[in-house]
Design a protein around this motif. Structure first.
Motif, PDB file in Angstrom:
ATOM      1  N   SER A 115       0.810  -1.220   0.000  1.00  0.00           N
ATOM      2  CA  SER A 115       0.000   0.000   0.000  1.00  0.00           C
ATOM      3  C   SER A 115       0.844   1.272   0.000  1.00  0.00           C
ATOM      4  N   ASP A 116       2.174   1.141   0.013  1.00  0.00           N
ATOM      5  CA  ASP A 116       3.030   2.326  -0.047  1.00  0.00           C
ATOM      6  C   ASP A 116       2.853   3.032  -1.386  1.00  0.00           C
ATOM      7  N   ALA A 117       2.967   4.366  -1.358  1.00  0.00           N
ATOM      8  CA  ALA A 117       2.854   5.148  -2.577  1.00  0.00           C
ATOM      9  C   ALA A 117       4.230   5.258  -3.222  1.00  0.00           C
ATOM     10  N   THR A 118       4.516   4.327  -4.119  1.00  0.00           N
ATOM     11  CA  THR A 118       5.766   4.266  -4.864  1.00  0.00           C
ATOM     12  C   THR A 118       5.535   3.306  -6.018  1.00  0.00           C
ATOM     13  N   GLU A 119       6.473   3.139  -6.913  1.00  0.00           N
ATOM     14  CA  GLU A 119       6.304   2.178  -8.002  1.00  0.00           C
ATOM     15  C   GLU A 119       6.399   0.769  -7.442  1.00  0.00           C
ATOM     16  N   GLN A 120       5.299   0.056  -7.482  1.00  0.00           N
ATOM     17  CA  GLN A 120       5.234  -1.236  -6.813  1.00  0.00           C
ATOM     18  C   GLN A 120       5.503  -2.401  -7.761  1.00  0.00           C
ATOM     19  N   TRP A 125       9.031  -6.610  -1.244  1.00  0.00           N
ATOM     20  CA  TRP A 125       8.453  -6.532   0.095  1.00  0.00           C
ATOM     21  C   TRP A 125       8.383  -5.076   0.565  1.00  0.00           C
ATOM     22  N   GLU A 126       9.441  -4.327   0.290  1.00  0.00           N
ATOM     23  CA  GLU A 126       9.508  -2.933   0.715  1.00  0.00           C
ATOM     24  C   GLU A 126      10.410  -2.174  -0.244  1.00  0.00           C
ATOM     25  N   ARG A 127      10.013  -0.933  -0.572  1.00  0.00           N
ATOM     26  CA  ARG A 127      10.766  -0.159  -1.572  1.00  0.00           C
ATOM     27  C   ARG A 127      11.309   1.129  -0.959  1.00  0.00           C
ATOM     28  N   LYS A 128      11.935   1.000   0.194  1.00  0.00           N
ATOM     29  CA  LYS A 128      12.632   2.127   0.794  1.00  0.00           C
ATOM     30  C   LYS A 128      14.026   2.194   0.182  1.00  0.00           C
ATOM     31  N   ARG A 184       4.410   6.358   2.987  1.00  0.00           N
ATOM     32  CA  ARG A 184       3.662   5.341   3.726  1.00  0.00           C
ATOM     33  C   ARG A 184       2.705   6.087   4.648  1.00  0.00           C
ATOM     34  N   PHE A 185       1.448   5.781   4.519  1.00  0.00           N
ATOM     35  CA  PHE A 185       0.426   6.523   5.242  1.00  0.00           C
ATOM     36  C   PHE A 185       0.075   5.832   6.562  1.00  0.00           C
ATOM     37  N   ASP A 186      -0.424   6.615   7.512  1.00  0.00           N
ATOM     38  CA  ASP A 186      -0.781   6.085   8.833  1.00  0.00           C
ATOM     39  C   ASP A 186       0.401   5.351   9.454  1.00  0.00           C
ATOM     40  N   ALA A 187       1.576   5.973   9.379  1.00  0.00           N
ATOM     41  CA  ALA A 187       2.812   5.376   9.893  1.00  0.00           C
ATOM     42  C   ALA A 187       3.623   6.456  10.581  1.00  0.00           C
ATOM     43  N   PRO A 188       4.597   6.074  11.394  1.00  0.00           N
ATOM     44  CA  PRO A 188       5.475   7.086  11.984  1.00  0.00           C
ATOM     45  C   PRO A 188       6.214   7.879  10.915  1.00  0.00           C
ATOM     46  N   GLN A 189       6.632   9.085  11.267  1.00  0.00           N
ATOM     47  CA  GLN A 189       7.341   9.927  10.316  1.00  0.00           C
ATOM     48  C   GLN A 189       8.613   9.264   9.799  1.00  0.00           C
ATOM     49  N   SER A 190       9.208   8.408  10.616  1.00  0.00           N
ATOM     50  CA  SER A 190      10.437   7.721  10.205  1.00  0.00           C
ATOM     51  C   SER A 190      10.198   6.707   9.093  1.00  0.00           C
ATOM     52  N   ASP A 191       8.936   6.376   8.807  1.00  0.00           N
ATOM     53  CA  ASP A 191       8.610   5.373   7.792  1.00  0.00           C
ATOM     54  C   ASP A 191       8.189   5.982   6.459  1.00  0.00           C
ATOM     55  N   THR A 192       8.270   7.279   6.330  1.00  0.00           N
ATOM     56  CA  THR A 192       7.831   7.907   5.093  1.00  0.00           C
ATOM     57  C   THR A 192       8.746   9.082   4.765  1.00  0.00           C
ATOM     58  N   LEU A 193       8.630   9.601   3.554  1.00  0.00           N
ATOM     59  CA  LEU A 193       9.423  10.745   3.139  1.00  0.00           C
ATOM     60  C   LEU A 193       8.559  11.998   3.066  1.00  0.00           C
ATOM     61  N   VAL A 194       9.131  13.103   3.486  1.00  0.00           N
ATOM     62  CA  VAL A 194       8.428  14.389   3.487  1.00  0.00           C
ATOM     63  C   VAL A 194       8.292  14.914   2.062  1.00  0.00           C
ATOM     64  N   ARG A 195       7.588  16.026   1.926  1.00  0.00           N
ATOM     65  CA  ARG A 195       7.407  16.707   0.639  1.00  0.00           C
ATOM     66  C   ARG A 195       6.806  15.778  -0.417  1.00  0.00           C
TER      67      ARG A 195
END
Length: 435
Positions: A115-120, A125-128, A184-195
């Motif tokens: 459900s992350d907003a990125t090219e899936q 498993w994860e695209r950080k 990543r929505f509904d997650a801590p700030q450390s799990d998503t990127l700003v802007r």
């Protein structure tokens, strides 16, 4: 399925016991057997999928670190060398599938953070995006070749190396040239990127940008200095393989040119005034004047720079940095009744990480310091005979992740070092910075 000759395992464990005693030897054997017996899954193409532990995914970073203590014996055991080769091939395939991803599935089953907003991709498993995720497959491929002379795992190496170099060049100008976004929505700030997923504002410096740290936490300033140092080291390894194995001068030239740019940028932008005024390495910078003085338990870290091959353990600039981060000036350093060392904002406040303790021992210049740390690790395993992600230094029965293969491997690496059985070390080829 056997991954290593049982007689060799017993011989290594017996040699450890003779040098450091029964208690440490028993914990070593438990950790040494753990990765080979619990984390590997054979895929239909013959490659091996390596679980990180209690999360059913394969991290490019972790899967290299998990194999580190076995590399010292790969030239003696063809079965073990085959195992490492099959993991290396799987890593390179994943890099080519999506070089921005940090963790992958065994098949296209869409497990993980879809459900992350990125090219899936259903393989991911994860695209950080973390710069070190691309360093580690190069490290493993180079280490296996250097130790055993094998080249069977390198059939897609040049293709993967070109993809890595191209991405790192794009991310030198992340603000204008990169299409990578992550939210990543509904997650801590450390799990998503700003802007809106672009990340913190940066200016070009010659450094290559990273959205996330080796902890999988978002960077604060965009340019992670230990990650860039690691990239410089692995670009030198790409060049070496390109010249000595692949007969690819163009790839070697590209790698060497980018390595020089990154190393020069670390010297110009990554060295700052420490707490006592001496020059030290920053943990992160943004090219706009902001700097972050800290260290994290995950590798690459500032503490790990000699272990990675960036500099010597007695390098003056490294030693000044080490003094600054192994104490209260580092906000993630903790002390308690049973231990003291570096933790991470990725785990609860006040916790210490066995990985960081092992790195501290591996980069120490005194044998007594290595043994003190080994004894601390054994005494704080909460009676499990295995290492954990982190523990509370006042109560080691309070810990995170009961099954964490990377920590087990790092404990084994430290014990092998103390016993004189760690035969492979990386020469300090990366640094052009002196203290």
């Amino acid at each position: 399925m056997a991954r290593i000759d049982e007689e060799l395992v017993r011989g290594i464990a017996d040699a450890v016991r003779k040098r450091v005693g029964e208690r440490i030897g028993t914990t070593f054997e438990s950790c040494f057997r753990n990765t080979l017996s619990t984390t590997m899954r054979e895929l239909p193409d013959g490659t091996l999928f390596l679980l990180t532990g209690d999360i059913p995914a394969m991290w490019l970073r972790d899967s290299t670190a998990q194999l580190t203590p076995y590399l010292h014996f790969a030239d003696r055991d063809p079965l073990l060398a085959d195992t490492i080769s099959r993991v290396s091939r799987r890593q390179l395939d994943y890099v080519l599938l999506d070089p921005y991803a940090n963790a992958f599935n065994a098949g296209p089953d869409a497990a993980g953070h879809q459900s992350d907003a990125t090219e899936q991709s259903p393989w991911v498993w994860e695209r950080k995006y973390e710069v070190d995720s691309l360093c580690y497959p190069v490290q493993l491929a180079h280490d296996l070749w250097r130790i055993t002379g094998r080249t069977d795992h390198l059939d897609r190496f040049a293709e993967a190396a070109r993809a890595i170099i191209a991405l790192w060049r794009v991310e030198q100008r992340h603000e204008t040239d990169s299409d990578y976004r992550f939210q990543r929505f509904d997650a801590p700030q450390s799990d998503t990127l700003v802007r809106d997923g672009l990340g913190p504002l940066t200016e070009p410096t010659g450094l290559t940008w990273s959205g996330f740290r080796p902890s999988d936490d978002a960077t604060e300033h965009g340019y992670n200095i230990p990650g860039n140092a690691f990239a410089a080291v692995e670009l030198a390894h790409i060049a070496e393989l390109a010249r000595e194995v692949l007969d690819d001068a163009a790839l070697a030239d590209d790698a060497e040119a980018l390595r020089a740019e990154i190393a020069a940028a670390i010297a110009e932008h990554g060295v700052v005034a420490g707490p006592d005024g001496d020059p030290i390495y920053a943990y992160e910078v943004d090219g706009r004047g902001a700097t972050l003085v800290m260290d994290d338990a995950n590798v690459p870290s500032l503490l790990s720079l000699p272990m990675l091959g960036w500099c010597a353990s007695d390098d003056p600039l490294y030693l000044a940095t080490r003094r600054a981060i192994l104490g209260p000036h580092n906000p993630h350093w903790a002390r308690g009744e049973h231990a003291y060392g570096i933790g991470s904002p990725h785990t609860p406040p006040g916790h210490v990480w066995p990985i960081a303790l092992a790195v501290e021992g591996l980069t120490a210049t005194e044998e007594s310091e290595r043994m003190r740390i080994i004894e601390t690790l054994v005494a704080t395993d909460a009676g499990t005979g295995l290492m954990h992600e982190s523990f509370h230094p006042d109560d080691p029965t309070v810990y995170t992740r009961p099954w964490f293969s990377w920590a087990n491997a790092m404990f084994c690496e430290l014990v092998l070092d103390a016993c004189g059985l760690r035969t492979h070390r990386r020469a300090p080829i990366g640094s052009e910075v002196t203290g």
